[in-house]
Design a protein around this motif. Structure first.
Motif, PDB file in Angstrom:
ATOM      1  N   VAL A 122      12.769  14.842  -5.158  1.00  0.00           N
ATOM      2  CA  VAL A 122      12.247  13.485  -4.970  1.00  0.00           C
ATOM      3  C   VAL A 122      12.758  12.512  -6.018  1.00  0.00           C
ATOM      4  N   ARG A 123      13.515  12.997  -6.975  1.00  0.00           N
ATOM      5  CA  ARG A 123      13.917  12.151  -8.105  1.00  0.00           C
ATOM      6  C   ARG A 123      14.682  10.912  -7.658  1.00  0.00           C
ATOM      7  N   ARG A 124      15.629  11.075  -6.752  1.00  0.00           N
ATOM      8  CA  ARG A 124      16.424   9.920  -6.334  1.00  0.00           C
ATOM      9  C   ARG A 124      15.551   8.864  -5.671  1.00  0.00           C
ATOM     10  N   ASP A 125      14.656   9.286  -4.776  1.00  0.00           N
ATOM     11  CA  ASP A 125      13.785   8.331  -4.092  1.00  0.00           C
ATOM     12  C   ASP A 125      12.939   7.553  -5.095  1.00  0.00           C
ATOM     13  N   LEU A 126      12.405   8.249  -6.088  1.00  0.00           N
ATOM     14  CA  LEU A 126      11.532   7.589  -7.059  1.00  0.00           C
ATOM     15  C   LEU A 126      12.321   6.653  -7.975  1.00  0.00           C
ATOM     16  N   MET A 127      13.495   7.066  -8.387  1.00  0.00           N
ATOM     17  CA  MET A 127      14.284   6.200  -9.262  1.00  0.00           C
ATOM     18  C   MET A 127      14.734   4.942  -8.529  1.00  0.00           C
ATOM     19  N   MET A 128      15.007   5.081  -7.242  1.00  0.00           N
ATOM     20  CA  MET A 128      15.410   3.910  -6.470  1.00  0.00           C
ATOM     21  C   MET A 128      14.261   2.924  -6.278  1.00  0.00           C
ATOM     22  N   ALA A 129      13.020   3.384  -6.476  1.00  0.00           N
ATOM     23  CA  ALA A 129      11.864   2.499  -6.342  1.00  0.00           C
ATOM     24  C   ALA A 129      11.572   1.710  -7.617  1.00  0.00           C
ATOM     25  N   ILE A 130      12.273   2.014  -8.709  1.00  0.00           N
ATOM     26  CA  ILE A 130      12.088   1.276  -9.968  1.00  0.00           C
ATOM     27  C   ILE A 130      12.730  -0.099  -9.856  1.00  0.00           C
ATOM     28  N   PHE A 148       6.355   6.204 -15.680  1.00  0.00           N
ATOM     29  CA  PHE A 148       6.107   5.029 -16.521  1.00  0.00           C
ATOM     30  C   PHE A 148       6.796   3.792 -15.950  1.00  0.00           C
ATOM     31  N   TYR A 149       8.071   3.919 -15.589  1.00  0.00           N
ATOM     32  CA  TYR A 149       8.800   2.749 -15.098  1.00  0.00           C
ATOM     33  C   TYR A 149       8.374   2.350 -13.689  1.00  0.00           C
ATOM     34  N   LEU A 150       7.881   3.294 -12.919  1.00  0.00           N
ATOM     35  CA  LEU A 150       7.279   2.918 -11.638  1.00  0.00           C
ATOM     36  C   LEU A 150       5.991   2.119 -11.873  1.00  0.00           C
ATOM     37  N   ALA A 151       5.171   2.568 -12.831  1.00  0.00           N
ATOM     38  CA  ALA A 151       3.949   1.821 -13.147  1.00  0.00           C
ATOM     39  C   ALA A 151       4.288   0.413 -13.640  1.00  0.00           C
ATOM     40  N   LEU A 152       5.304   0.278 -14.468  1.00  0.00           N
ATOM     41  CA  LEU A 152       5.743  -1.049 -14.904  1.00  0.00           C
ATOM     42  C   LEU A 152       6.206  -1.885 -13.711  1.00  0.00           C
ATOM     43  N   THR A 153       6.920  -1.249 -12.802  1.00  0.00           N
ATOM     44  CA  THR A 153       7.389  -1.939 -11.595  1.00  0.00           C
ATOM     45  C   THR A 153       6.221  -2.498 -10.797  1.00  0.00           C
ATOM     46  N   GLU A 157       1.671  -4.188 -16.812  1.00  0.00           N
ATOM     47  CA  GLU A 157       1.371  -5.163 -17.860  1.00  0.00           C
ATOM     48  C   GLU A 157       0.278  -6.142 -17.451  1.00  0.00           C
ATOM     49  N   LEU A 158      -0.003  -6.253 -16.153  1.00  0.00           N
ATOM     50  CA  LEU A 158      -1.005  -7.208 -15.662  1.00  0.00           C
ATOM     51  C   LEU A 158      -2.299  -6.520 -15.228  1.00  0.00           C
ATOM     52  N   ALA A 159      -2.185  -5.417 -14.517  1.00  0.00           N
ATOM     53  CA  ALA A 159      -3.356  -4.700 -13.985  1.00  0.00           C
ATOM     54  C   ALA A 159      -3.072  -3.206 -14.101  1.00  0.00           C
ATOM     55  N   PRO A 160      -3.338  -2.617 -15.270  1.00  0.00           N
ATOM     56  CA  PRO A 160      -2.895  -1.244 -15.528  1.00  0.00           C
ATOM     57  C   PRO A 160      -3.412  -0.202 -14.548  1.00  0.00           C
ATOM     58  N   VAL A 161      -4.701  -0.201 -14.248  1.00  0.00           N
ATOM     59  CA  VAL A 161      -5.239   0.837 -13.371  1.00  0.00           C
ATOM     60  C   VAL A 161      -4.654   0.708 -11.971  1.00  0.00           C
ATOM     61  N   MET A 167       1.626   3.652  -8.485  1.00  0.00           N
ATOM     62  CA  MET A 167       2.642   4.625  -8.882  1.00  0.00           C
ATOM     63  C   MET A 167       2.339   5.996  -8.287  1.00  0.00           C
ATOM     64  N   VAL A 168       1.090   6.436  -8.399  1.00  0.00           N
ATOM     65  CA  VAL A 168       0.708   7.751  -7.883  1.00  0.00           C
ATOM     66  C   VAL A 168       0.910   7.811  -6.376  1.00  0.00           C
ATOM     67  N   ALA A 169       0.527   6.761  -5.665  1.00  0.00           N
ATOM     68  CA  ALA A 169       0.681   6.752  -4.206  1.00  0.00           C
ATOM     69  C   ALA A 169       2.144   6.858  -3.802  1.00  0.00           C
ATOM     70  N   VAL A 170       3.019   6.193  -4.537  1.00  0.00           N
ATOM     71  CA  VAL A 170       4.455   6.255  -4.236  1.00  0.00           C
ATOM     72  C   VAL A 170       4.994   7.663  -4.501  1.00  0.00           C
ATOM     73  N   VAL A 171       4.560   8.276  -5.601  1.00  0.00           N
ATOM     74  CA  VAL A 171       4.986   9.648  -5.904  1.00  0.00           C
ATOM     75  C   VAL A 171       4.506  10.610  -4.820  1.00  0.00           C
ATOM     76  N   GLU A 172       3.242  10.493  -4.427  1.00  0.00           N
ATOM     77  CA  GLU A 172       2.709  11.405  -3.411  1.00  0.00           C
ATOM     78  C   GLU A 172       3.387  11.191  -2.060  1.00  0.00           C
TER      79      GLU A 172
END
Length: 277
Positions: A122-130, A148-153, A157-161, A167-172
């Protein structure tokens, strides 16, 4: 997997929790009681803030934490009101400095314990989402840094939770596209020097251990002779993979699928519900 902790309160020496506690993070690097692995020797890192508006400082090294004499010197010299520390047990990626936590972007630091299962698929799919503007800042090869970089994406910085839920939903979603039954297991910590955001979550609802301290004011009343509790102050707070000392009333386990946000004396808990952006 890994072990980590985050502290906020009065400025204290880093060695207070890294070395001097009964079951300190350095002890956990050799004798973890609750980790997936007993020994965590594939590198370590510490990050700390001089003031909440500072770009945080970091010290990372690929060798085991227990054998780094410079870490002991630095931990004795540095006093900080907010700091994080992480000891690593590698999964699918090599032991190298750029893979050591905490990861940093601007004022933010990020740590992770757990894994994205079948990460190579899944690495390529996730990196392309950054976000392309963030992509050049990725230095290492870990699933943790990509998280981390998906969460930043998605707005860390505005709404951490909310950003971590996205980020978790995209990974799953990526994992399930590739036939991974339980894509993610994690405890994570993100901080900008003013707040600490910690989450315990896993796709299979069997997350790695995570605890937080109870009221330091209450602890001072229970253990009036403990200088470390006095030094930290009444509003101090620790969130960590496993307890540092075996004292009744000191620790509470963070439940599954919960986010904890602490800012100064304020500590709030939220249900953690992944949702695609």
């Amino acid at each position: 997997m890994c072990r980590w902790l985050a502290y906020t309160g009065n400025p204290i020496q880093l060695e207070t929790v890294l070395f001097r506690a009964e079951h300190s993070l350095i002890d956990q690097s050799l004798h973890s009681r609750m980790g997936h692995t007993t020994t965590n020797g594939d590198g370590f890192g510490v990050g700390w803030y001089g003031t909440p508006t500072d770009i945080p400082f970091r010290y990372r090294c690929v060798q085991p934490a227990w054998s780094d004499r410079n870490l002991r010197e630095a931990a004795r010299a540095v006093r900080a009101p907010l700091f994080v520390a992480h000891i690593r047990a590698a999964t699918d990626t090599p032991a190298q400095e750029t893979n050591c936590h905490p990861f940093r972007y601007g004022r933010w630091l990020f740590m992770h314990n757990g894994l994205i299962r079948n990460y190579p698929s899944v690495r390529r799919d996730l990196m392309m989402a950054i976000d392309p503007d963030l992509f050049a800042s990725v230095e290492g090869s870990t699933d943790s840094e990509v998280m981390f970089y998906l969460a930043l994406t998605f707005g860390l910085e505005l709404a951490p939770v909310t950003a971590l839920e996205r980020m978790v939903a995209v990974v799953e979603e990526a994992g399930r596209r590739h036939g991974v039954e339980h894509p993610l297991n994690m405890t994570v910590c993100a901080t900008d020097g003013e707040q600490i955001v910690a989450v315990r979550y896993s796709s299979e609802r069997q997350s790695r251990s995570l605890f937080h301290s109870t009221s330091f004011r209450h602890l001072r009343e229970l253990y009036p002779e403990d200088d470390r509790i006095k030094m930290a102050g009444d509003d101090a707070y620790l969130v960590l993979s496993e307890p540092l000392v075996d004292l009744p009333g000191v620790w509470q386990e963070i439940p599954e699928s919960v986010a904890v946000v602490t800012k100064g004396p304020s500590v709030e808990k939220f249900a953690f519900t992944p949702a695609l952006p």
